[in-house]
Design a protein around this motif. Structure first.
Motif, short mmCIF file in Angstrom:
data_model
loop_
_atom_site.label_atom_id
_atom_site.label_comp_id
_atom_site.label_asym_id
_atom_site.label_seq_id
_atom_site.Cartn_x
_atom_site.Cartn_y
_atom_site.Cartn_z
N LEU A 1 -2.23 -2.79 -3.40
CA LEU A 1 -3.72 -2.34 -2.45
C LEU A 1 -4.30 -1.12 -3.63
O LEU A 1 -3.61 -0.23 -3.46
N VAL A 2 -5.60 -1.53 -4.18
CA VAL A 2 -6.21 -0.50 -5.02
C VAL A 2 -6.77 0.27 -4.04
O VAL A 2 -7.90 -0.35 -3.16
N TRP A 3 -6.88 1.48 -4.04
CA TRP A 3 -7.76 2.43 -2.98
C TRP A 3 -7.77 3.92 -3.49
O TRP A 3 -7.01 4.04 -4.38
N HIS B 1 4.47 7.36 -7.77
CA HIS B 1 4.12 5.90 -7.28
C HIS B 1 3.44 5.18 -8.53
O HIS B 1 3.04 3.98 -8.40
N ARG B 2 2.95 6.31 -9.23
CA ARG B 2 1.90 5.51 -10.57
C ARG B 2 2.37 5.52 -11.99
O ARG B 2 1.72 5.48 -12.80
N THR B 3 3.63 5.65 -11.89
CA THR B 3 4.23 5.78 -13.28
C THR B 3 4.38 4.17 -13.68
O THR B 3 4.08 3.30 -12.98
N MET C 1 0.88 -1.19 0.06
CA MET C 1 0.18 -0.08 -0.12
C MET C 1 0.92 1.06 0.04
O MET C 1 1.81 1.56 0.75
N ASP C 2 0.61 2.05 -1.09
CA ASP C 2 1.47 3.18 -0.85
C ASP C 2 0.29 4.46 -0.71
O ASP C 2 -0.68 4.20 -0.67
N ILE D 1 -0.34 4.67 7.45
CA ILE D 1 1.00 5.42 7.71
C ILE D 1 0.69 6.77 8.09
O ILE D 1 1.86 7.58 8.89
N GLU D 2 -0.30 7.23 7.62
CA GLU D 2 -0.55 8.68 8.04
C GLU D 2 -0.57 9.02 9.36
O GLU D 2 -0.14 10.19 10.20
#
Length: 150
Positions: free
Chosen positions: A74-76, A57-59, A50-51, A86-87
């Protein structure tokens, strides 16, 4: 800019990005290959990454790198910090750094403080925020994508 990974019973080292910005290739070279790849191999085949949906991060290169290592992402939804554990960790880390007897006064002392406080964060805190994912997702669904109250 800093990066770190968390999981039940573990964490990566805190990584400080030298120039404060990150490209997709830097993300591959500085985060995915040295940290995420090793982290994944230490866990098991059920590992899901999960990022935070940052542009770098999406390249395509990043997705190719993840695919080549068999790392599932993880798709979110983008811009949904309520769902990202992580926040909460960044918040705790920031409070620890701000509460030091001698707060950082320059970049070097900030990096040192962040690294020291990262290492001191209780593993139980990290485990709790990871375990809260189910509750966060359920709450988000209940609220039809609305803000999750804390």
């Amino acid at each position: 800019m800093v990066w770190a990974g968390i999981i039940i019973n573990g964490r990566t080292r805190l990584h400080v990005v030298a120039n404060g910005t990150m490209t997709g290739q830097q993300y591959i070279d500085e985060v995915l290959l040295p940290h995420v790849r090793l982290f994944r191999s230490a866990v098991n085949d059920k590992f899901v990454f999960m990022d935070d949906n940052a542009t770098c991060h999406r390249t395509l290169a990043v997705q190719d790198c993840l695919d080549s290592d068999g790392i599932r992402r993880l798709v979110w939804p983008a811009r949904s910090p309520d769902l990202n554990p992580i926040e909460n960790v960044w918040d705790a880390l920031g409070r620890q750094v701000a509460g030091r007897n001698y707060p950082p006064t320059n970049k070097n002392t900030l990096i040192r403080a962040l690294t020291e406080e990262w290492d001191k964060l209780p593993q139980q805190l990290l485990d709790n925020v990871v375990q809260s994912m189910v509750r966060r997702v359920e709450c988000c669904i209940t609220l039809h994508g609305g803000h999750i109250p804390y």
